[in-house]
Enzyme design. Structure first.
Site, PDB file in Angstrom:
ATOM      1  N   LEU A 117      -8.290  10.863  -0.044  1.00 33.91           N
ATOM      2  CA  LEU A 117      -8.051   9.470  -0.434  1.00 33.91           C
ATOM      3  C   LEU A 117      -6.645   9.292  -0.996  1.00 33.91           C
ATOM      4  O   LEU A 117      -5.980  10.264  -1.355  1.00 33.91           O
ATOM      5  CB  LEU A 117      -9.107   9.077  -1.480  1.00 33.91           C
ATOM      6  CG  LEU A 117     -10.555   9.137  -0.947  1.00 33.91           C
ATOM      7  CD1 LEU A 117     -11.570   9.217  -2.082  1.00 33.91           C
ATOM      8  CD2 LEU A 117     -10.828   7.929  -0.050  1.00 33.91           C
ATOM      9  N   PRO A 118      -6.179   8.034  -1.093  1.00 35.57           N
ATOM     10  CA  PRO A 118      -4.789   7.824  -1.484  1.00 35.57           C
ATOM     11  C   PRO A 118      -4.416   8.323  -2.884  1.00 35.57           C
ATOM     12  O   PRO A 118      -3.399   8.990  -3.050  1.00 35.57           O
ATOM     13  CB  PRO A 118      -4.623   6.295  -1.410  1.00 35.57           C
ATOM     14  CG  PRO A 118      -5.680   5.831  -0.465  1.00 35.57           C
ATOM     15  CD  PRO A 118      -6.831   6.778  -0.665  1.00 35.57           C
ATOM     16  N   THR A 124      -4.066  14.167  -3.113  1.00 30.39           N
ATOM     17  CA  THR A 124      -3.088  14.509  -4.140  1.00 30.39           C
ATOM     18  C   THR A 124      -3.240  13.491  -5.264  1.00 30.39           C
ATOM     19  O   THR A 124      -2.977  12.294  -5.055  1.00 30.39           O
ATOM     20  CB  THR A 124      -1.647  14.433  -3.588  1.00 30.39           C
ATOM     21  OG1 THR A 124      -1.541  15.330  -2.477  1.00 30.39           O
ATOM     22  CG2 THR A 124      -0.642  14.825  -4.647  1.00 30.39           C
ATOM     23  N   LYS A 147       0.483  21.983  -6.544  1.00 29.41           N
ATOM     24  CA  LYS A 147       1.022  21.015  -5.573  1.00 29.41           C
ATOM     25  C   LYS A 147       2.231  20.264  -6.143  1.00 29.41           C
ATOM     26  O   LYS A 147       3.269  20.174  -5.491  1.00 29.41           O
ATOM     27  CB  LYS A 147      -0.108  20.049  -5.190  1.00 29.41           C
ATOM     28  CG  LYS A 147       0.302  18.770  -4.522  1.00 29.41           C
ATOM     29  CD  LYS A 147       0.469  18.920  -3.039  1.00 29.41           C
ATOM     30  CE  LYS A 147       1.049  17.629  -2.448  1.00 29.41           C
ATOM     31  NZ  LYS A 147       1.311  17.721  -1.046  1.00 29.41           N
ATOM     32  N   LYS A 172       5.872   9.657  -4.777  1.00 26.51           N
ATOM     33  CA  LYS A 172       4.534   9.727  -5.397  1.00 26.51           C
ATOM     34  C   LYS A 172       4.362  11.066  -6.128  1.00 26.51           C
ATOM     35  O   LYS A 172       3.928  11.111  -7.279  1.00 26.51           O
ATOM     36  CB  LYS A 172       3.449   9.576  -4.315  1.00 26.51           C
ATOM     37  CG  LYS A 172       2.039   9.813  -4.857  1.00 26.51           C
ATOM     38  CD  LYS A 172       0.973   9.933  -3.782  1.00 26.51           C
ATOM     39  CE  LYS A 172      -0.336  10.384  -4.413  1.00 26.51           C
ATOM     40  NZ  LYS A 172      -1.433  10.534  -3.469  1.00 26.51           N
TER      41      LYS A 172
HETATM   42  P1  NAD Z   1      -3.929   7.189   4.189  1.00 24.60           P
HETATM   43  O1  NAD Z   1      -3.640   5.978   3.372  1.00 24.60           O
HETATM   44  O2  NAD Z   1      -3.475   7.253   5.603  1.00 24.60           O
HETATM   45  O3  NAD Z   1      -5.528   7.448   4.199  1.00 24.60           O
HETATM   46  C1  NAD Z   1      -6.373   7.187   3.125  1.00 24.60           C
HETATM   47  C2  NAD Z   1      -7.688   6.669   3.697  1.00 24.60           C
HETATM   48  O4  NAD Z   1      -8.604   6.486   2.622  1.00 24.60           O
HETATM   49  C3  NAD Z   1      -7.543   5.308   4.390  1.00 24.60           C
HETATM   50  O5  NAD Z   1      -8.062   5.388   5.705  1.00 24.60           O
HETATM   51  C4  NAD Z   1      -8.364   4.349   3.508  1.00 24.60           C
HETATM   52  O6  NAD Z   1      -8.993   3.313   4.232  1.00 24.60           O
HETATM   53  C5  NAD Z   1      -9.362   5.313   2.897  1.00 24.60           C
HETATM   54  N1  NAD Z   1      -9.954   4.816   1.659  1.00 24.60           N
HETATM   55  C6  NAD Z   1      -9.345   4.286   0.573  1.00 24.60           C
HETATM   56  N2  NAD Z   1     -10.243   3.960  -0.367  1.00 24.60           N
HETATM   57  C7  NAD Z   1     -11.460   4.298   0.132  1.00 24.60           C
HETATM   58  C8  NAD Z   1     -12.787   4.188  -0.347  1.00 24.60           C
HETATM   59  N3  NAD Z   1     -13.042   3.668  -1.544  1.00 24.60           N
HETATM   60  N4  NAD Z   1     -13.787   4.617   0.430  1.00 24.60           N
HETATM   61  C9  NAD Z   1     -13.539   5.129   1.668  1.00 24.60           C
HETATM   62  N5  NAD Z   1     -12.305   5.262   2.183  1.00 24.60           N
HETATM   63  C10 NAD Z   1     -11.280   4.835   1.425  1.00 24.60           C
HETATM   64  O7  NAD Z   1      -3.352   8.417   3.351  1.00 24.60           O
HETATM   65  P2  NAD Z   1      -2.991   9.885   3.904  1.00 24.60           P
HETATM   66  O8  NAD Z   1      -1.590   9.917   4.373  1.00 24.60           O
HETATM   67  O9  NAD Z   1      -4.095  10.348   4.791  1.00 24.60           O
HETATM   68  O10 NAD Z   1      -3.027  10.718   2.532  1.00 24.60           O
HETATM   69  C11 NAD Z   1      -4.250  11.050   1.889  1.00 24.60           C
HETATM   70  C12 NAD Z   1      -3.931  11.952   0.707  1.00 24.60           C
HETATM   71  O11 NAD Z   1      -3.258  13.115   1.164  1.00 24.60           O
HETATM   72  C13 NAD Z   1      -3.005  11.306  -0.334  1.00 24.60           C
HETATM   73  O12 NAD Z   1      -3.459  11.672  -1.623  1.00 24.60           O
HETATM   74  C14 NAD Z   1      -1.650  11.908  -0.011  1.00 24.60           C
HETATM   75  O13 NAD Z   1      -0.798  11.964  -1.153  1.00 24.60           O
HETATM   76  C15 NAD Z   1      -2.045  13.304   0.454  1.00 24.60           C
HETATM   77  N6  NAD Z   1      -1.081  13.941   1.370  1.00 24.60           N
HETATM   78  C16 NAD Z   1      -0.561  13.252   2.420  1.00 24.60           C
HETATM   79  C17 NAD Z   1       0.346  13.886   3.285  1.00 24.60           C
HETATM   80  C18 NAD Z   1       0.939  13.154   4.466  1.00 24.60           C
HETATM   81  O14 NAD Z   1       1.865  13.686   5.090  1.00 24.60           O
HETATM   82  N7  NAD Z   1       0.431  11.964   4.834  1.00 24.60           N
HETATM   83  C19 NAD Z   1       0.703  15.219   3.058  1.00 24.60           C
HETATM   84  C20 NAD Z   1       0.128  15.918   2.000  1.00 24.60           C
HETATM   85  C21 NAD Z   1      -0.776  15.257   1.154  1.00 24.60           C
END
Ligand code: NAD
Length: 296
Positions: free
Chosen positions: A65-66, A96, A171, A246
């Site tokens: 999740l975000p 994260t 991390k 972030k």
């Molecule tokens: P994203 O925004 O693409 O995905 C998050 C998903 O969570 C979305 O599809 C959203 O609809 C869903 N969501 C939000 N609230 C919800 C709820 N209450 N119930 C169900 N679903 C819900 O984000 P991402 O890029 O996939 O990143 C996710 C995590 O991974 C973050 O914490 C980010 O910091 C970490 N991260 C991302 C990357 C990257 O390159 N994108 C790399 C390392 C770590």
């Protein structure tokens, strides 16, 4: 093979969920976005219309999740995971989030009779899709042992960093180092170029000398020396400025809590904050090179 509830099918979660399906697990997938759920169904997950459908009967719940507020809401909100999970279900949060939020989540899960690990990842969407993520895991030894086989199906390197929240500590400390080293690498290339050394020559020397670091040799911010790096694609991400920001903000909040001196981490955060405020949040984080050179 395990019965898994997967929640959060965004940029990262979609690929991770697909890898669990591919490994043979029985995965029920939920996201607030119905299109993301439909895409998960296309790769073989069981689509869940409600969170309760994904969690009921699951042996393991995985979340991606975000931010911390989403994680706390999804697990402990009115209609959250702990309302539907059966006793003995293991919670694996790969998001994260703040160290403090991860420790709060773990303690609340334990108080409700569940085991939980924080398991944030290193590696972007390409690694999520390829199943080559690095996981940094915090939580009790027995919970880590149960999570490990499932994490193995989504990643290549799985580390147990210690107790609850320690995955998040690893991390943010790592990414603070990355943010600082990226800017330092940009400054070194820009200085060398101004003084008459082209990027390839400086790379050839410094990558074999004491300045060598990952930002240089795997992700060179100067176009040329590392062909696959975003610097050769107009700094398209990759790992965007706003994502680095972030993590630097999480590092700053955590360091304030314990009185750690992170002067260079703070300087890196200020640099990425300025880039983001100027409308460059979507640029790859190595695009700070353009700022160092005065191009943006
Ligand atoms: P994203 O925004 O693409 O995905 C998050 C998903 O969570 C979305 O599809 C959203 O609809 C869903 N969501 C939000 N609230 C919800 C709820 N209450 N119930 C169900 N679903 C819900 O984000 P991402 O890029 O996939 O990143 C996710 C995590 O991974 C973050 O914490 C980010 O910091 C970490 N991260 C991302 C990357 C990257 O390159 N994108 C790399 C390392 C770590």
């Amino acid at each position: 093979m395990a019965k898994i509830g997967f929640i959060g099918l965004g940029n990262m979660g979609s690929g991770m969920c697909a890898n669990l399906v591919r490994a043979g697990h029985d995965v029920a997938a939920f996201d607030l976005n119905p299109e993301a759920v439909a895409a998960a169904a296309d790769v073989g997950a069981v689509p869940a219309e409600q969170l309760s459908e994904a969690v009921t009967g699951a042996e393991i719940v995985v979340t991606m999740l975000p931010a911390g507020k989403h994680v706390l809401e999804v697990y402990f909100g009115e209609d959250g995971v702990i309302k539907w999970a059966e006793t003995g279900t293991l919670f694996v949060d790969c998001s994260t989030i703040a160290v403090e939020d991860a420790r709060t989540a773990n303690a609340r899960a334990a108080a409700a009779g569940f085991s939980m690990v924080d398991a944030p990842v290193s590696g972007g969407t390409a690694a999520a899709t390829a199943g080559t993520l690095t996981f940094m895991v915090g939580g009790p030894e027995d919970a880590f042992s149960r999570a490990k086989p499932v994490l193995d199906d989504m990643g290549k390197n799985i580390f147990h960093a210690g107790g609850a929240g320690n995955g998040q500590v690893a991390k943010i400390a790592n990414n603070m180092l990355l943010g600082i080293s990226m800017i330092a690498t940009c400054e070194a290339f820009a200085l060398a170029e101004k003084l008459g050394l082209d990027a390839q020559t400086f790379f050839d020397i410094s990558s074999k000398a004491s300045g060598q670091n990952w930002s240089m040799t795997s992700y060179c911010p100067a176009p040329g020396p590392v062909p696959g790096a975003p610097s050769n694609k107009e700094y398209q991400p990759g790992f965007a400025v706003d994502m680095m920001l972030k993590d630097l903000r999480l590092a700053a909040a955590a360091s304030e809590g314990v009185g750690a001196d992170t002067a260079f981490g703070d300087a890196a955060r200020a640099a990425y904050e300025a880039l983001s405020a100027d409308g460059h949040g979507g640029l790859d984080f190595s695009g700070v090179m353009k700022r160092v050179k005065g191009e943006i």
